[in-house]
Design a protein around this motif. Structure first.
Motif, PDB file in Angstrom:
ATOM      1  N   THR A   7      64.545  55.334  48.437  1.00  9.50           N
ATOM      2  CA  THR A   7      64.384  56.766  48.172  1.00  9.50           C
ATOM      3  C   THR A   7      65.148  57.556  49.233  1.00  9.50           C
ATOM      4  N   ILE A   8      65.377  58.826  48.929  1.00  8.39           N
ATOM      5  CA  ILE A   8      66.078  59.686  49.893  1.00  8.39           C
ATOM      6  C   ILE A   8      65.294  59.766  51.205  1.00  8.39           C
ATOM      7  N   PHE A   9      63.950  59.682  51.121  1.00 10.11           N
ATOM      8  CA  PHE A   9      63.161  59.760  52.358  1.00 10.11           C
ATOM      9  C   PHE A   9      63.303  58.468  53.168  1.00 10.11           C
ATOM     10  N   GLY A  10      63.454  57.342  52.486  1.00 10.65           N
ATOM     11  CA  GLY A  10      63.734  56.092  53.196  1.00 10.65           C
ATOM     12  C   GLY A  10      65.039  56.212  53.978  1.00 10.65           C
ATOM     13  N   ALA A  30      58.315  64.491  60.025  1.00 12.72           N
ATOM     14  CA  ALA A  30      58.207  65.766  59.309  1.00 12.72           C
ATOM     15  C   ALA A  30      59.537  66.495  59.412  1.00 12.72           C
ATOM     16  N   PHE A  31      59.971  67.050  58.285  1.00 16.59           N
ATOM     17  CA  PHE A  31      61.268  67.736  58.250  1.00 16.59           C
ATOM     18  C   PHE A  31      61.203  68.861  57.226  1.00 16.59           C
ATOM     19  N   ARG A  32      62.116  69.828  57.372  1.00 19.54           N
ATOM     20  CA  ARG A  32      62.118  70.984  56.471  1.00 19.54           C
ATOM     21  C   ARG A  32      62.653  70.567  55.100  1.00 19.54           C
ATOM     22  N   ASP A  33      61.988  71.086  54.057  1.00 19.70           N
ATOM     23  CA  ASP A  33      62.418  70.790  52.693  1.00 19.70           C
ATOM     24  C   ASP A  33      63.806  71.395  52.458  1.00 19.70           C
ATOM     25  N   ALA A  34      64.663  70.648  51.813  1.00 21.49           N
ATOM     26  CA  ALA A  34      66.043  71.089  51.561  1.00 21.49           C
ATOM     27  C   ALA A  34      66.103  72.235  50.550  1.00 21.49           C
ATOM     28  N   ASN A  35      65.068  72.369  49.738  1.00 16.55           N
ATOM     29  CA  ASN A  35      65.017  73.445  48.724  1.00 16.55           C
ATOM     30  C   ASN A  35      63.693  74.181  48.868  1.00 16.55           C
ATOM     31  N   PRO A  36      63.567  74.976  49.952  1.00 21.16           N
ATOM     32  CA  PRO A  36      62.262  75.568  50.253  1.00 21.16           C
ATOM     33  C   PRO A  36      61.791  76.539  49.171  1.00 21.16           C
ATOM     34  N   ILE A  42      57.686  72.460  54.752  1.00 20.66           N
ATOM     35  CA  ILE A  42      57.939  71.251  55.543  1.00 20.66           C
ATOM     36  C   ILE A  42      57.280  70.074  54.841  1.00 20.66           C
ATOM     37  N   LEU A  43      57.916  68.928  54.896  1.00 23.47           N
ATOM     38  CA  LEU A  43      57.372  67.697  54.304  1.00 23.47           C
ATOM     39  C   LEU A  43      56.933  66.774  55.428  1.00 23.47           C
ATOM     40  N   VAL A  44      55.724  66.251  55.307  1.00 23.12           N
ATOM     41  CA  VAL A  44      55.215  65.262  56.265  1.00 23.12           C
ATOM     42  C   VAL A  44      55.114  63.944  55.524  1.00 23.12           C
ATOM     43  N   VAL A  89      50.283  67.565  47.425  1.00 20.43           N
ATOM     44  CA  VAL A  89      50.776  66.190  47.267  1.00 20.43           C
ATOM     45  C   VAL A  89      50.915  65.936  45.775  1.00 20.43           C
ATOM     46  N   ASN A  90      52.128  65.804  45.306  1.00 18.88           N
ATOM     47  CA  ASN A  90      52.364  65.480  43.895  1.00 18.88           C
ATOM     48  C   ASN A  90      52.310  63.966  43.725  1.00 18.88           C
ATOM     49  N   ASN A  91      51.453  63.517  42.822  1.00 21.43           N
ATOM     50  CA  ASN A  91      51.270  62.074  42.579  1.00 21.43           C
ATOM     51  C   ASN A  91      51.634  61.752  41.149  1.00 21.43           C
ATOM     52  N   VAL A  95      53.325  65.398  37.224  1.00 21.72           N
ATOM     53  CA  VAL A  95      52.889  66.604  37.932  1.00 21.72           C
ATOM     54  C   VAL A  95      53.947  67.077  38.923  1.00 21.72           C
ATOM     55  N   GLY A  96      55.148  66.522  38.810  1.00 20.45           N
ATOM     56  CA  GLY A  96      56.250  67.062  39.601  1.00 20.45           C
ATOM     57  C   GLY A  96      56.730  66.201  40.750  1.00 20.45           C
ATOM     58  N   GLN A  97      56.196  64.977  40.898  1.00 21.26           N
ATOM     59  CA  GLN A  97      56.731  64.132  41.977  1.00 21.26           C
ATOM     60  C   GLN A  97      58.153  63.705  41.627  1.00 21.26           C
ATOM     61  N   SER A  98      59.076  63.998  42.520  1.00 17.98           N
ATOM     62  CA  SER A  98      60.480  63.644  42.260  1.00 17.98           C
ATOM     63  C   SER A  98      61.008  62.638  43.267  1.00 17.98           C
ATOM     64  N   VAL A  99      60.334  62.511  44.408  1.00 14.44           N
ATOM     65  CA  VAL A  99      60.725  61.509  45.407  1.00 14.44           C
ATOM     66  C   VAL A  99      59.543  60.555  45.553  1.00 14.44           C
ATOM     67  N   PHE A 100      59.801  59.269  45.306  1.00 17.94           N
ATOM     68  CA  PHE A 100      58.705  58.303  45.223  1.00 17.94           C
ATOM     69  C   PHE A 100      58.448  57.618  46.566  1.00 17.94           C
ATOM     70  N   LEU A 102      55.476  58.832  49.448  1.00 18.22           N
ATOM     71  CA  LEU A 102      54.394  59.797  49.678  1.00 18.22           C
ATOM     72  C   LEU A 102      54.810  60.913  50.645  1.00 18.22           C
ATOM     73  N   HIS A 103      54.504  62.142  50.273  1.00 16.64           N
ATOM     74  CA  HIS A 103      54.801  63.265  51.164  1.00 16.64           C
ATOM     75  C   HIS A 103      53.811  64.383  50.934  1.00 16.64           C
ATOM     76  N   ILE A 104      53.481  65.059  52.012  1.00 16.73           N
ATOM     77  CA  ILE A 104      52.635  66.254  51.948  1.00 16.73           C
ATOM     78  C   ILE A 104      53.549  67.455  52.141  1.00 16.73           C
ATOM     79  N   HIS A 105      53.516  68.370  51.171  1.00 20.37           N
ATOM     80  CA  HIS A 105      54.233  69.636  51.342  1.00 20.37           C
ATOM     81  C   HIS A 105      53.346  70.577  52.168  1.00 20.37           C
ATOM     82  N   ILE A 106      53.883  71.131  53.237  1.00 19.81           N
ATOM     83  CA  ILE A 106      53.219  72.223  53.960  1.00 19.81           C
ATOM     84  C   ILE A 106      53.910  73.502  53.514  1.00 19.81           C
TER      85      ILE A 106
HETATM   86  P1  AMP Z   1      58.197  66.293  45.090  1.00 22.35           P
HETATM   87  O1  AMP Z   1      58.832  67.023  43.928  1.00 22.35           O
HETATM   88  O2  AMP Z   1      56.753  66.625  45.332  1.00 22.35           O
HETATM   89  O3  AMP Z   1      58.448  64.801  44.982  1.00 22.35           O
HETATM   90  O4  AMP Z   1      58.934  66.806  46.381  1.00 22.35           O
HETATM   91  C1  AMP Z   1      60.151  66.299  46.824  1.00 22.35           C
HETATM   92  C2  AMP Z   1      60.747  67.341  47.717  1.00 22.35           C
HETATM   93  O5  AMP Z   1      61.774  66.725  48.473  1.00 22.35           O
HETATM   94  C3  AMP Z   1      61.373  68.531  46.987  1.00 22.35           C
HETATM   95  O6  AMP Z   1      60.717  69.720  47.384  1.00 22.35           O
HETATM   96  C4  AMP Z   1      62.829  68.492  47.426  1.00 22.35           C
HETATM   97  O7  AMP Z   1      63.360  69.773  47.627  1.00 22.35           O
HETATM   98  C5  AMP Z   1      62.754  67.713  48.719  1.00 22.35           C
HETATM   99  N1  AMP Z   1      63.956  66.999  49.094  1.00 22.35           N
HETATM  100  C6  AMP Z   1      64.722  66.189  48.313  1.00 22.35           C
HETATM  101  N2  AMP Z   1      65.742  65.695  49.019  1.00 22.35           N
HETATM  102  C7  AMP Z   1      65.615  66.181  50.280  1.00 22.35           C
HETATM  103  C8  AMP Z   1      66.361  66.037  51.493  1.00 22.35           C
HETATM  104  N3  AMP Z   1      67.460  65.269  51.553  1.00 22.35           N
HETATM  105  N4  AMP Z   1      65.934  66.696  52.606  1.00 22.35           N
HETATM  106  C9  AMP Z   1      64.840  67.460  52.547  1.00 22.35           C
HETATM  107  N5  AMP Z   1      64.091  67.642  51.454  1.00 22.35           N
HETATM  108  C10 AMP Z   1      64.474  67.016  50.330  1.00 22.35           C
END
Ligand code: AMP
Length: 117
Positions: A7-10, A30-36, A42-44, A89-91, A95-100, A102-106
């Motif tokens: 995954t991109i988080f890996g 923890a890092f700032r979401d690329a599409n805030p 922030i994602l943890v 937390v999208n599971n 329900v919108g999880q796009s990165v597989f 685990l992450h907590i959106h702050i």
């Molecule tokens: P989710 O839709 O709950 O899986 O959230 C995934 C989040 O990861 C989305 O809000 C994306 O904007 C964010 N995201 C995807 N790629 C990156 C990246 N390279 N750096 C930071 N955030 C990212």
């Protein structure tokens, strides 16, 4: 050998992709979401690959608690104590999880409606 987390988080954890990191320790990043979607977004994440809460086991209990407290500390650091913040937390894809991984959106810095969309 365990499978590589593709995954991109890996990739962020391994330093293969840059991120705007705000906090790191042995277990969490923890890092700032690329599409805030809020002024603070922030994602943890755990460094260990857990897909989502359905993938969590009993021995992840301490890690999950740590993620929550880390999120709280970051929210305080971001100055969100007075107005509050939301954790999401999208599971699952439905329900919108796009990165597989685990992450907590702050989320903070604006008002939020309830129920969420
Ligand atoms: P989710 O839709 O709950 O899986 O959230 C995934 C989040 O990861 C989305 O809000 C994306 O904007 C964010 N995201 C995807 N790629 C990156 C990246 N390279 N750096 C930071 N955030 C990212």
């Amino acid at each position: 050998m365990t499978e590589k987390n593709q995954t991109i988080f890996g990739k962020i954890i391994r330093g293969e992709v840059d991120a705007d990191v705000v906090y790191e320790d042995d277990d969490t990043l923890a890092f700032r979401d690329a599409n805030p979607v809020a002024p603070t977004h922030i994602l943890v994440i755990p460094k260990q690959h857990v897909v989502n809460l359905f993938d969590a086991e009993d021995d992840h209990q301490a890690l999950l608690g740590k993620l929550m407290l880390t999120a709280r500390d970051i929210a305080e650091e971001e100055g969100l104590e007075e107005d509050g913040f939301r954790l999401v937390v999208n599971n699952g894809e439905g329900v919108g999880q796009s990165v597989f991984h685990l992450h907590i959106h702050i989320l903070g810095g604006r008002s939020f409606s309830w129920p969420p969309g």
